[in-house]
Design a protein around this motif. Sequence first.
Motif, mmCIF file in Angstrom:
data_model
loop_
_atom_site.group_PDB
_atom_site.id
_atom_site.type_symbol
_atom_site.label_atom_id
_atom_site.label_comp_id
_atom_site.label_asym_id
_atom_site.label_seq_id
_atom_site.Cartn_x
_atom_site.Cartn_y
_atom_site.Cartn_z
ATOM 1 N N GLY A 1 -0.964 18.262 -10.858
ATOM 2 C CA GLY A 1 -1.522 18.275 -12.257
ATOM 3 C C GLY A 1 -2.041 19.653 -12.717
ATOM 4 N N HIS A 2 -2.376 20.515 -11.460
ATOM 5 C CA HIS A 2 -3.258 21.705 -11.705
ATOM 6 C C HIS A 2 -2.184 22.715 -11.603
ATOM 7 N N THR B 1 0.796 -1.349 -0.006
ATOM 8 C CA THR B 1 -0.152 0.030 -0.019
ATOM 9 C C THR B 1 0.862 1.340 0.100
ATOM 10 N N VAL B 2 1.857 1.144 0.881
ATOM 11 C CA VAL B 2 2.708 2.444 0.861
ATOM 12 C C VAL B 2 3.403 2.640 -0.428
ATOM 13 N N GLU B 3 4.164 1.644 -1.095
ATOM 14 C CA GLU B 3 4.590 1.620 -2.350
ATOM 15 C C GLU B 3 3.836 2.056 -3.610
ATOM 16 N N ARG B 4 2.441 1.680 -3.339
ATOM 17 C CA ARG B 4 1.325 1.977 -4.339
ATOM 18 C C ARG B 4 1.365 3.566 -4.438
ATOM 19 N N ASP B 5 0.936 4.174 -2.818
ATOM 20 C CA ASP B 5 0.534 5.506 -2.571
ATOM 21 C C ASP B 5 1.590 6.322 -3.046
ATOM 22 N N LEU B 6 2.968 6.118 -2.762
ATOM 23 C CA LEU B 6 4.073 6.911 -3.456
ATOM 24 C C LEU B 6 4.212 6.689 -4.597
ATOM 25 N N GLU C 1 1.829 9.317 -5.948
ATOM 26 C CA GLU C 1 2.436 10.755 -5.634
ATOM 27 C C GLU C 1 3.557 11.065 -6.687
ATOM 28 N N ARG C 2 4.245 10.212 -7.001
ATOM 29 C CA ARG C 2 5.315 10.335 -8.116
ATOM 30 C C ARG C 2 4.569 10.787 -9.507
ATOM 31 N N ALA D 1 3.609 21.402 -4.946
ATOM 32 C CA ALA D 1 3.748 20.120 -4.005
ATOM 33 C C ALA D 1 5.259 19.768 -3.657
ATOM 34 N N ASN D 2 5.207 18.898 -2.576
ATOM 35 C CA ASN D 2 6.248 18.240 -2.086
ATOM 36 C C ASN D 2 7.088 17.526 -3.262
ATOM 37 N N ARG D 3 8.275 17.471 -2.740
ATOM 38 C CA ARG D 3 8.994 16.459 -3.608
ATOM 39 C C ARG D 3 8.599 15.047 -3.433
ATOM 40 N N PRO D 4 8.305 14.347 -4.387
ATOM 41 C CA PRO D 4 7.724 13.197 -4.246
ATOM 42 C C PRO D 4 9.112 12.118 -3.851
#
Length: 193
Positions: free
Chosen positions: A125-126, A52-57, A60-61, A130-133
């Motif tokens: 996207g807008h 889940t963490v890898e997918r979310d990150l 985000e990237r 944003a924070n650096r991924p």
Amino acid sequence: MAVFRGPRRWLWRWRRNPLRRRADVVEGWVLVGAWLLTLLAGTVAGFMAARTVERDLAQERAATHPMVAYVVAHAPGRSGARGSTGERVWAEVRWTAPDGALRTGQVRVTPGAATGVPVAIWTDGHGRLANRPATPTEATVRAAFIGTLAATAAAAVPFAAGRRLLARLERHRLSLWDSEWSRLGPQWGRMTG
């Protein structure tokens, strides 16, 4: 006072023995079940949390994009005053969003950055800041760390429950021994006396 238990024997609860009781077999199966549940719960929770963490990150990237912004006004501090601590100061920057609109925002820059100095930023996207991924390596490390924490927490539940159940079974077994000894103990005294 500690009870001397003698040397440990592997799988002693399942060996044929005239002194083995049903409680010994039950304790053995509870122990096996607790260990299996501990391993299963820890493994499943750890892998699910890490995935889940890898997918979310990764999402985000994929949702953030690097852009170049330019410092609007001279940044506070002396130019070249950047020490070994990597000190950064807040400054206002301007960039062009993907839709062509000019945007401004506050980001950290080197102290004393002059007006017009380019600064690398990340936007969503807008076109908003944003924070650096996390990089793929950072994402893997974070996922492994969080997966390990989740595995440990999930495995602690069946492990603790198994230990508690074993302690109750042992207390019950010892109370059975006490009642049998109180019934048979006086007979032994007559035989040896």
